[in-house]
Design a protein around this motif. Structure first.
Motif, PDB file in Angstrom:
ATOM      1  N   SER A 162       0.623  -1.826  -0.084  1.00  0.00           N
ATOM      2  CA  SER A 162      -0.130   0.201   0.256  1.00  0.00           C
ATOM      3  C   SER A 162       0.915   1.057   0.300  1.00  0.00           C
ATOM      4  O   SER A 162       0.132   2.612  -0.384  1.00  0.00           O
ATOM      5  CB  SER A 162      -0.637  -0.308   0.837  1.00  0.00           C
ATOM      6  N   TYR A 171      -2.553  -0.843  -5.972  1.00  0.00           N
ATOM      7  CA  TYR A 171      -2.597   0.297  -5.068  1.00  0.00           C
ATOM      8  C   TYR A 171      -2.125   0.943  -6.036  1.00  0.00           C
ATOM      9  O   TYR A 171      -1.690   1.293  -6.780  1.00  0.00           O
ATOM     10  CB  TYR A 171      -1.676   0.523  -3.978  1.00  0.00           C
ATOM     11  N   SER A 194      -3.041   5.843  -6.023  1.00  0.00           N
ATOM     12  CA  SER A 194      -3.289   6.994  -5.459  1.00  0.00           C
ATOM     13  C   SER A 194      -4.426   7.086  -5.355  1.00  0.00           C
ATOM     14  O   SER A 194      -4.653   7.940  -6.714  1.00  0.00           O
ATOM     15  CB  SER A 194      -2.355   7.944  -5.365  1.00  0.00           C
ATOM     16  N   TYR A 208      -6.901  -0.825  -6.486  1.00  0.00           N
ATOM     17  CA  TYR A 208      -6.892  -0.355  -4.948  1.00  0.00           C
ATOM     18  C   TYR A 208      -6.841   1.006  -4.563  1.00  0.00           C
ATOM     19  O   TYR A 208      -5.825   1.062  -4.841  1.00  0.00           O
ATOM     20  CB  TYR A 208      -6.784  -1.753  -3.885  1.00  0.00           C
ATOM     21  N   GLU A 217      -6.169   4.243  -3.012  1.00  0.00           N
ATOM     22  CA  GLU A 217      -6.307   4.668  -1.193  1.00  0.00           C
ATOM     23  C   GLU A 217      -5.839   6.463  -1.185  1.00  0.00           C
ATOM     24  O   GLU A 217      -4.874   7.054  -1.521  1.00  0.00           O
ATOM     25  CB  GLU A 217      -4.360   4.113  -1.256  1.00  0.00           C
ATOM     26  N   CYS A 267     -11.477   0.315  -2.428  1.00  0.00           N
ATOM     27  CA  CYS A 267     -10.374   1.824  -1.711  1.00  0.00           C
ATOM     28  C   CYS A 267     -10.780   1.849   0.025  1.00  0.00           C
ATOM     29  O   CYS A 267     -11.285   1.168   0.501  1.00  0.00           O
ATOM     30  CB  CYS A 267     -11.243   2.500  -2.254  1.00  0.00           C
ATOM     31  N   ASN A 268     -10.196   2.493   0.377  1.00  0.00           N
ATOM     32  CA  ASN A 268      -9.634   2.216   2.322  1.00  0.00           C
ATOM     33  C   ASN A 268     -10.984   3.585   1.933  1.00  0.00           C
ATOM     34  O   ASN A 268     -10.654   4.312   3.228  1.00  0.00           O
ATOM     35  CB  ASN A 268      -8.743   2.575   2.503  1.00  0.00           C
TER      36      ASN A 268
END
Length: 1013
Positions: free
Chosen positions: A516, A546, A548, A572, A574, A601-602
């Motif tokens: 990540s 990952y 951004s 994913y 982040e 995603c987070n």
């Protein structure tokens, strides 16, 4: 509160989900019916079913005096599984066969079918009435038919039963409206007399009764007299037999007519029950007058409302076909003190609860050591991967916690399964509907559930094996574990890199997975660029890749993006802690294909500096297939031309699951788009939406058209509808499974906001709605709403929606609601066990207020209506008329046409060629400004000319009929009427080229003008 669908293709928008109303009965909706909604004076707990469509004959001249004609059959207190009798149709015209039955034992079954000459009769109603004596069921069946000699009447029962029956032929009955009000009642013990009454709203009807008594020598009569004749009297005083009596009165005026029965106490004073019907309503009036009424609804009633929590499953033809099987927690085996929490009464607050947001409106709570819920693998295949929808507590100061819940297989511990509350929970105690407040002390939590998934460690869970989630407090440290649903599957092996592709992991891109701290945005975007220039596919290998959230996202044009599978390849996004700038969508593509991967995603809320969309596609002929997205705002925000999104799953999103619109594409278009076989659960806005925007600021868009949403499953949106149809034309929403809304509508047929497009035509068919509606804003929103209310903010046009063969079950409040809209059609729909009314209009609802417009209602059914509620709650006044169509087959005179069985029930008129016509007598045209017809054509199409009083009479309108591709593929056409007034014989003249032109099912004359006419 409007949706500001901005031109910059962002989907972080706020939508106010306001409710609609409902109004729908179990109805016959016959075409000549005049206002008779309140014409029945039926007993308490009347239970009825709406008739199925019996064959309709070619109509002839309607006699002013209906009468008994032909042979009749009667039998008293028979026991068996079948009954048959030879029954002649008589010689008169405009015939009606009525079969009445009383079932004499509390444990007896009703008839499963009745035929004459192998033609099925329609069930007018089946009643179940509490009784002091034996009979508890009544049935009335009917058939409109021309005379056709002597044929066999056959009645079939599911099991052997006691029954008393009469079968009677009538002649001179209005074929368009053969049956009006009706009534039944339970048995009584030793009364001296009994009286019941019905009201007919038209003269020249026939009031007829069927009475079963256990007393010989009694008398029955219908009052007032004025032409009364006894239909039949069968006297059989042998032990075990009943006596059956029947009387008719030919009415000469509208009004109330009563049945009275007096027993002969010397012969055993009891009577077993009766039915009372009005037959051939308004026969002398000829054809329908198109009064703005939907007819007399009939309903089944139950004393209280109890929803049925449980799985969201239905027939294979409805909803998505998925690679996984869902097991509801409440359907599992509970142990150790685990308990089910379920919604058993409709919400009395505008706020949420874990049960209200749960799939099936129920979940299992594990709150102590050793508590578990267990299932058996009955999928027929190994289980190697699991997704769990669970809820554990938030952190005291917000932000969530992480934990595990133990997975057992065949009673043995297998693995600690990861769960967390870091990507759910927001609070609305300060601002109602907030999706950004993460402070628990603000109160009124919602978004209780989160999805997590993992492969099963060790051996697969074999077919027949048990598996369970258990709270072991030594290792599972959350104070509680709420379990909603578990999805289990056996994913295929990861795909291999395809030929002619560029891997994002290969040189010169060198993207790095599973870390990540590494931002792969630039590397993947360079691979996208090179793939376009080289005509190659982009390969996303197994791993978590990952990117951004603040470096622009992934962007491509004209490429194919291929992953190893949704369980293997994940992109994913982040978002860095403390971020203050806008967030990029994960993938934005123009004319691309993307398949076999996951997007995640987070994000921890819906705020624009924390979250944005996942799949933002536009352009031409794009494709998204087998993609799994979660935790984003809108999983899908797509437009353009010719796109297809299929076989995807979208879980635990903060906004829409699948939104097609005309904003994302730079050309401002959304047309010829298909959204099919997708599974959506737990969305923070609409699970699915067709979002046609008219303008944003000074930018205008082309109205969306030819959009199809089919065979999708939408479950448990916690802040939105299952599907919203917001404007557009020629859209289709069919065969979708829509379940468990937490606070808003299940399905909205409407527009969105002041800047939204009008809705000028949509087809909504074959959808199933379970446990939908909600109390958002304390508005008691319906399962389905039609009109510009709620999100439409009561502006603009909603017209020509055709809504057919949908089933609504356990609506939390009303089943269907109408707000402002014009000439929208509700036909052949079924509403089961709504908490409030079946259907309601405008001011008859809790929130929509008085509205203008009109609707067309035909053959809708309401079952198990709650005590004190009504099937159809119309708006008071005349601003929202409800029309019943005139069936085309009900013509008084016709030339060059034939009637045939219609795929939508009853009959249509076909074999139409140039110069054919049909005539409908005595039609009231006062204030009528629009002609609407339901038509189909596999021929050349053509036109319908609407003329007055003769084939060459005044032309008041012409409707073009398109080719639909099949003789039973139906659509609606409409045209304005000019110069229509007074009462006339209406001539429909059919014109066109050579050969058969088209079929016509029904037509309506409306006082509401269409914007499209």
């Amino acid at each position: 509160m409007t949706r500001t669908s901005s031109a910059t293709a962002t989907d972080s928008v706020t939508r106010t989900e306001s409710p609609s109303v409902t109004d729908s009965p179990t109805r016959t909706d016959s075409p000549t019916e005049t206002e008779s909604r309140s014409s029945t004076s039926s007993p308490t707990s009347t239970s009825t079913m709406s008739p199925t469509n019996s064959p309709t004959p070619t109509a002839g001249t309607c006699s002013a005096v209906p009468s008994v004609d032909g042979t009749s059959a009667y039998t008293a207190d028979i026991y068996g599984t079948t009954y048959s009798a030879s029954l002649a149709g008589g010689t008169g015209s405009n015939r009606l066969l009525v079969v009445r039955m009383v079932f004499n034992g509390a444990n007896d079954t009703t008839a499963s079918g009745v035929t004459w000459n192998n033609v099925g009769l329609a069930n007018l109603y089946t009643a179940s009435v509490s009784a002091t004596y034996s009979p508890t069921y009544y049935q009335v069946w009917y058939l409109t038919a021309t005379a056709s000699g002597t044929n066999t009447l056959a009645v079939n029962f599911g099991t052997a039963t006691n029954f008393t029956l009469s079968a009677v032929w009538y002649t001179g009955v209005n074929q368009n409206n053969p049956l009006g009000a009706h009534q039944d009642n339970a048995s009584q013990s030793a009364p001296t007399s009994y009286t019941s009454s019905l009201t007919t709203t038209a003269p020249d009807s026939l009031v007829s009764d069927f009475l079963v008594a256990g007393s010989c020598g009694g008398t029955s009569a219908i009052t007032p007299g004025g032409g009364q004749s006894q239909e039949y009297a069968k006297v059989n005083c042998s032990s075990g037999d009943n006596d059956i009596y029947g009387d008719n009165i030919k009415t000469t005026s509208a009004g109330a007519y009563s049945l009275s029965y007096t027993l002969n106490p010397a012969n055993g004073a009891d009577w077993d029950g009766h039915t009372l019907e009005i037959l051939g309503v308004g026969c002398s009036a000829g054809t329908p007058t198109n009064t703005a009424t939907p007819g007399t609804p009939t309903v089944t009633q139950t004393p209280s409302w109890t929803p049925t929590p449980g799985s969201c499953t239905t027939s294979a033809s409805v909803g998505a076909t998925t690679s996984f099987t869902s097991y509801e927690a409440e359907a599992g085996t509970l142990g150790g003190g685990a308990a089910i929490t379920a919604v058993t009464t409709p919400p009395n607050t505008e706020y949420s609860s874990p049960a209200l947001e749960a799939s099936g409106h129920a979940f299992v709570a594990l709150t102590g050591n050793g508590q578990y819920v267990q299932w058996t693998n009955n999928t027929g295949q190994n289980i190697t991967a699991i997704n769990l929808r669970s809820s554990i507590p938030d952190a005291p100061a917000g932000g969530g916690i992480t934990s595990t819940i133990d997975l057992y297989v065949n009673g043995a511990f297998r693995q600690a399964f990861p769960v967390n509350s870091q990507q759910n929970y927001v609070y609305q105690g300060t601002t109602y509907g907030s999706q950004t407040d993460k402070t628990p002390s603000d109160g009124q939590a919602w978004d209780f559930w989160n999805d997590t998934h993992a492969f099963v460690t060790g051996a697969p869970i074999a077919p027949g094996s048990t598996f369970s989630f258990q709270m072991d407090t030594a290792t599972n440290t959350a104070s509680y574990y709420y379990l909603d649903v578990v999805d289990v599957e056996n994913p295929p092996a990861a795909l291999s890199q395809p030929a002619n592709s560029l891997s994002i992991a290969a040189s010169p891109y060198n993207a790095m997975p599973n870390n990540s701290s590494i931002d792969n945005t630039a590397a993947i975007n360079q691979c996208f660029t090179d793939a376009q220039s080289q005509g190659k596919t982009v390969w996303i290998p197994s791993g978590i890749w990952y990117i951004s959230a603040i470096n622009g996202g992934l962007n491509g044009t004209g490429i194919t993006i291929q992953g190893a599978g949704e369980w293997y390849s994940t992109i994913y996004r982040e978002t860095p802690a403390g971020n203050t700038q806008g967030i990029a969508n994960i993938v934005t593509c123009y004319s691309c294909t993307m398949e076999n991967l996951a997007l995640d995603c987070n994000a921890v809320d819906r705020a624009g500096n924390n979250n944005n969309g996942a799949i933002n596609f536009s352009g031409d002929n794009w494709l998204v297939d087998n993609v799994w997205a979660q935790h984003v705002t809108s999983a899908v925000w797509c437009g353009g031309n010719g796109g297809v999104l299929e076989n995807c799953r979208f879980l635990s999103t903060w906004a829409d699951g699948g939104n097609f619109n005309n904003v994302q594409d730079p050309r401002g278009i959304g047309e010829n788009l298909t959204y099919t076989n997708n599974f959506v659960r737990g969305t923070g806005d609409d699970a699915m939406a067709i979002n046609s925007v008219n303008y944003n600021g000074s930018t205008y868009y082309t109205m969306m058209s030819n959009i199809t949403y089919s065979n999708n499953t939408a479950i448990a949106p916690w802040a939105g509808k299952c599907i919203g149809i917001y404007g557009g034309v020629s859209t289709t929403v069919k065969n979708n499974l829509l379940c468990d809304t937490a606070r808003y509508l299940g399905l909205g047929v409407m527009r969105f906001g002041v800047n939204g497009s009008d809705l000028l035509g949509t087809t909504v068919t074959g959808n199933v709605l379970l446990r939908c509606g909600g109390n958002g804003y304390n508005q008691q929103q319906q399962a389905m709403m039609i009109g510009n209310g709620g999100d439409g903010q009561s502006v603009g046009v909603v017209e020509n929606a055709y809504i057919e063969y949908n089933t609504i079950t356990d609506a939390l409040f009303d089943g269907v609601g109408f707000s402002a809209g014009t000439n929208n059609v509700l036909q052949n729909n079924t509403i089961n066990a709504p908490r409030l009314n079946g259907m309601a209009v405008g001011s008859a609802t809790a929130d929509l207020g008085t509205c203008n417009g009109s609707a067309i209602l035909l053959n809708n059914t309401v079952n198990s209506l709650n005590s004190g509620q009504v099937a159809l709650a119309p708006q008071s006044g005349t601003s929202f008329p409800l029309y019943t169509p005139t069936m085309a087959s009900s013509y008084n005179t016709g030339s060059g046409v034939t009637n045939e069985t219609c795929s939508e029930g009853g009959q249509d008129t076909g074999s139409i060629s140039n110069g054919s016509y049909t005539v409908y007598n005595n039609v009231n045209l006062a204030n009528m400004v629009t002609f609407i017809a339901r038509v189909a054509s596999a021929g050349a199409g053509g036109s319908i000319q609407i003329r007055l009083d003769s084939a060459s009479g005044t032309l008041i309108g012409t409707c073009a009929v398109p080719v639909t591709g099949c003789w039973q593929s139906w659509t609606q056409v409409q045209c304005p009427l000019s110069g229509a007034s007074g009462t006339h014989n209406l001539y429909l003249m059919y014109t066109g080229g050579s050969g058969n032109l088209f079929n016509i099912e029904w037509f309506v004359l409306s006082a509401s003008a269409n914007s499209a006419t």
